[in-house]
Design a protein around this motif. Structure first.
Motif, PDB file in Angstrom:
ATOM      1  N   GLY A  34       0.857  -1.187   0.000  1.00  0.00           N
ATOM      2  CA  GLY A  34       0.000   0.000   0.000  1.00  0.00           C
ATOM      3  C   GLY A  34       0.888   1.229   0.000  1.00  0.00           C
ATOM      4  O   GLY A  34       2.054   1.144   0.359  1.00  0.00           O
ATOM      5  N   PRO A  35       0.323   2.373  -0.398  1.00  0.00           N
ATOM      6  CA  PRO A  35       1.113   3.600  -0.422  1.00  0.00           C
ATOM      7  C   PRO A  35       1.592   3.964   0.980  1.00  0.00           C
ATOM      8  O   PRO A  35       0.985   3.552   1.971  1.00  0.00           O
ATOM      9  N   ALA A  38      -0.445   4.705   4.390  1.00  0.00           N
ATOM     10  CA  ALA A  38      -1.746   4.029   4.308  1.00  0.00           C
ATOM     11  C   ALA A  38      -2.089   3.315   5.611  1.00  0.00           C
ATOM     12  O   ALA A  38      -3.247   2.990   5.851  1.00  0.00           O
ATOM     13  N   LYS A  40       0.282   0.768   7.094  1.00  0.00           N
ATOM     14  CA  LYS A  40       0.906  -0.558   7.192  1.00  0.00           C
ATOM     15  C   LYS A  40       1.525  -0.778   8.574  1.00  0.00           C
ATOM     16  O   LYS A  40       1.325  -1.823   9.198  1.00  0.00           O
ATOM     17  N   HIS A 194       6.622  -1.772   0.290  1.00  0.00           N
ATOM     18  CA  HIS A 194       6.045  -1.134  -0.893  1.00  0.00           C
ATOM     19  C   HIS A 194       6.870  -1.515  -2.128  1.00  0.00           C
ATOM     20  O   HIS A 194       6.682  -0.986  -3.202  1.00  0.00           O
ATOM     21  N   ARG A 212      -3.433  -5.592   0.411  1.00  0.00           N
ATOM     22  CA  ARG A 212      -3.164  -4.203   0.061  1.00  0.00           C
ATOM     23  C   ARG A 212      -4.086  -3.315   0.880  1.00  0.00           C
ATOM     24  O   ARG A 212      -5.288  -3.551   0.970  1.00  0.00           O
ATOM     25  N   SER A 214      -5.786   0.117   1.021  1.00  0.00           N
ATOM     26  CA  SER A 214      -6.076   1.360   0.311  1.00  0.00           C
ATOM     27  C   SER A 214      -7.459   1.815   0.729  1.00  0.00           C
ATOM     28  O   SER A 214      -8.335   0.996   1.019  1.00  0.00           O
ATOM     29  N   ASN A 215      -7.652   3.094   0.754  1.00  0.00           N
ATOM     30  CA  ASN A 215      -8.914   3.677   1.226  1.00  0.00           C
ATOM     31  C   ASN A 215      -9.338   3.102   2.570  1.00  0.00           C
ATOM     32  O   ASN A 215     -10.494   2.744   2.777  1.00  0.00           O
ATOM     33  N   ARG A 216      -8.383   2.993   3.460  1.00  0.00           N
ATOM     34  CA  ARG A 216      -8.608   2.566   4.839  1.00  0.00           C
ATOM     35  C   ARG A 216      -8.990   1.091   4.963  1.00  0.00           C
ATOM     36  O   ARG A 216      -9.229   0.620   6.059  1.00  0.00           O
ATOM     37  N   HIS A 219      -7.464  -5.131   1.237  1.00  0.00           N
ATOM     38  CA  HIS A 219      -7.961  -5.894   0.086  1.00  0.00           C
ATOM     39  C   HIS A 219      -7.006  -7.029  -0.220  1.00  0.00           C
ATOM     40  O   HIS A 219      -5.810  -6.887   0.008  1.00  0.00           O
TER      41      HIS A 219
END
Lengths: 225, 302
Positions: A34-35, A38, A40, A194, A212, A214-216, A219
């Motif tokens: 993840g970015p 995010a 992690k 990453h 991953r 993303s957006n809290r 996934h």
């Protein structure tokens, strides 16, 4: 062994993670990507009890994190090896003593562990550096020393947070190799990174699942890599 | 917390060399802790000496003055002999009076000499007759005696010295209380200093603590490394301080009648054993303070 159920984590108003559920099965190998920013590191901290979730449930080895006292968490950490990107040591003790630290704090630093310690240092390629002080180590040596320290108690789970963040590709490969070997010995591994190349390199050697953030949310990414 | 048994106590002092090495040695906070413990113990010796000396004084003054009284007979010259005889008779019948004795003319002259000179013609002056009363340990009922004397010996005035005794004993007791308060304050200050030093040490070793927590060290294990260190420092510092304080007290001039109570400051006989109490007490204070500081700090960390 580590279970998260509908976990949410918020820092001062803003929610960083929400509705995360995950069950780490014994012997599994996970990448967490993840970015940056995010969550992690936050996610990993939830997994070893350094943070309490704002909502939902975290279970370590079958016990709810909220029911655990500080000593219970300390005991659980003896079964969870943690490697950080900016790994910290006791700078006044030698590499060998630092690697053996988990044994010392749990009162298991007996003489027969001495052999194990030598073997372990040989495995991570630090035999020659056993008497050096941590500040004298290179980035790659520090990461390998951290890995040795994380596994000396023969933990069931190893959590690594950007373990290859500070080191070159060749050294990353070597570290990955060590993690894969541990996984083959039955350890549960979770690596936050990453570095997609690292994940691709691992795919050939081990059955790894890629998670991953993303957006809290968490996934399962797998096929697209 | 469960009570530590003897084995645990021994282990605390012999220590776990491994655990001790976890926290890097710190030269200068160590010396500061040693110094404060020594200084506080030194002061504690004097406070203790003050408390003990004033305690002795209160008892002595109370005892000596309480067990004597004076009867003064002021009467026309021709009646003095008769009234003295009557008073002595009354006193001999009073329970609690061990002896009663009329002072002779020479003794009375000696008492007055500082004021009137040695050549006082005592016979020519209407000097009251004094009777010295020594009480038994139980003492007599001064009020009852006064009543009886007023009936049988109208010129008699009883002075049981309580007028002098009370403020003196009161002063001595206040001084003793002051000594006790000083001791409490000294050890309180020591606790505060050690708490500050321990907090500084804990803050300086934040990384060490974080690493130890990460590899699964219990709070008790981490705290012990600090607690043991500060306790041993406080004990050794306080030991040095009490030895120096004891020497200083021993070198004070000995008690003299002329010097009043100040020169009586010091320890007598078994009183010296009190010095042995100071280092362990300092150790206990340091143990408590560091334990508290460590637990409080650790609770805040992940």
């Amino acid at each position: 062994m580590i279970e998260l159920e509908n976990v949410a984590m918020s820092y001062g108003g803003g929610e960083l993670l929400s509705d995360i559920s995950l069950r780490l099965a014994p012997g599994s190998f996970h990448f967490l990507t993840g970015p940056s920013g995010a969550g992690k590191t936050t996610f990993l901290k939830l997994c070893y009890g350094a943070l309490l979730p704002s909502a939902g449930q975290v279970q370590l080895f079958g016990t709810d994190l909220r029911q655990m006292g500080r000593d219970d968490i300390a005991l659980a950490r003896r079964k969870i090896g943690v490697v950080h990107q900016d790994v910290q040591f006791l700078d006044h003790l030698s590499v060998a003593e630092n690697v053996a630290l988990p044994l010392a704090v749990s009162g298991r630093d007996t003489l027969d562990q001495e052999v194990n310690l030598r073997e372990l240092l040989g495995w991570v390629g630090l035999k020659a550096r056993a008497d050096a002080l941590p500040p004298q180590l290179s980035g790659g040596e520090r990461q390998r020393a951290a890995l040795a320290r994380a596994v000396i108690m023969s933990p069931e789970v190893i959590l690594a947070d950007e373990p290859t963040g500070n080191i070159d590709w060749e050294m990353s490969q070597r570290l990955l190799q060590l993690l894969v070997e541990l996984n083959r010995m039955g350890k549960t591994i979770m690596v936050a990174t990453h570095d997609l190349n690292l994940i691709r390199a691992a795919k050939g050697q081990v059955q790894a699942r890629v998670l991953r953030i993303s957006n809290r949310r968490l996934h399962l990414a797998g096929a697209d890599l | 917390m469960k009570r530590p048994d003897l084995a645990q106590l021994t282990r605390f002092f012999t220590g776990d060399p491994q655990a001790d090495r976890m926290v890097p040695p710190t030269g200068y906070t160590a010396r500061l802790t040693l110094f404060s413990a020594a200084a506080m113990a030194f002061l504690a010796v004097f406070a203790l000496a003050l408390a003990l000396a004033t305690g002795r004084m209160a008892v002595r003054w109370g005892d000596e003055l309480a067990r004597t009284a004076t009867l003064r007979i002021s009467a026309p010259t021709d009646q003095i002999a008769a009234q003295t005889a009557a008073a002595l008779r009354v006193l001999s019948q009073t329970p609690g009076v061990a002896t009663a004795r009329a002072l002779g003319p020479d003794e009375q002259r000696a008492l007055l000499a500082p004021w009137f000179g040695p050549d006082l013609p005592l016979e020519a002056l209407p000097i009251p007759q004094l009777i010295e009363i020594v009480e038994t340990r139980a003492g007599f009922d001064a009020q009852g005696l006064r009543l009886r004397l007023s009936a049988e010996v109208p010129g008699a005035v009883l002075d049981d010295h309580s007028r002098w005794r009370k403020p003196l004993v009161h002063a001595a007791n206040s001084l003793r209380l002051l000594g006790g308060v000083a001791i409490v304050l000294i050890f309180g200050t020591m606790a505060a200093m050690i708490t500050l030093a321990a907090n500084a040490a804990l803050a300086a070793n934040a990384q060490v603590i974080a690493v130890l927590r990460l590899v699964g060290a219990r709070d008790g294990y981490i705290a012990q490394a600090f607690v043991r260190r500060f306790t041993l420092r406080a004990i050794s510092g306080a030991f040095v301080g009490s030895v120096l304080g004891g020497l200083a007290v021993a070198l004070l001039p000995a008690a003299q009648d002329e010097g009043g109570f100040l020169t009586g400051l010091g320890f007598q006989g078994l009183g010296w054993l009190w010095l042995l109490v100071i280092p362990p007490l300092a150790g206990a204070v340091a143990f408590g303070a560091t334990q508290f500081a460590a637990r409080t700090t650790l609770k805040e960390l992940p």
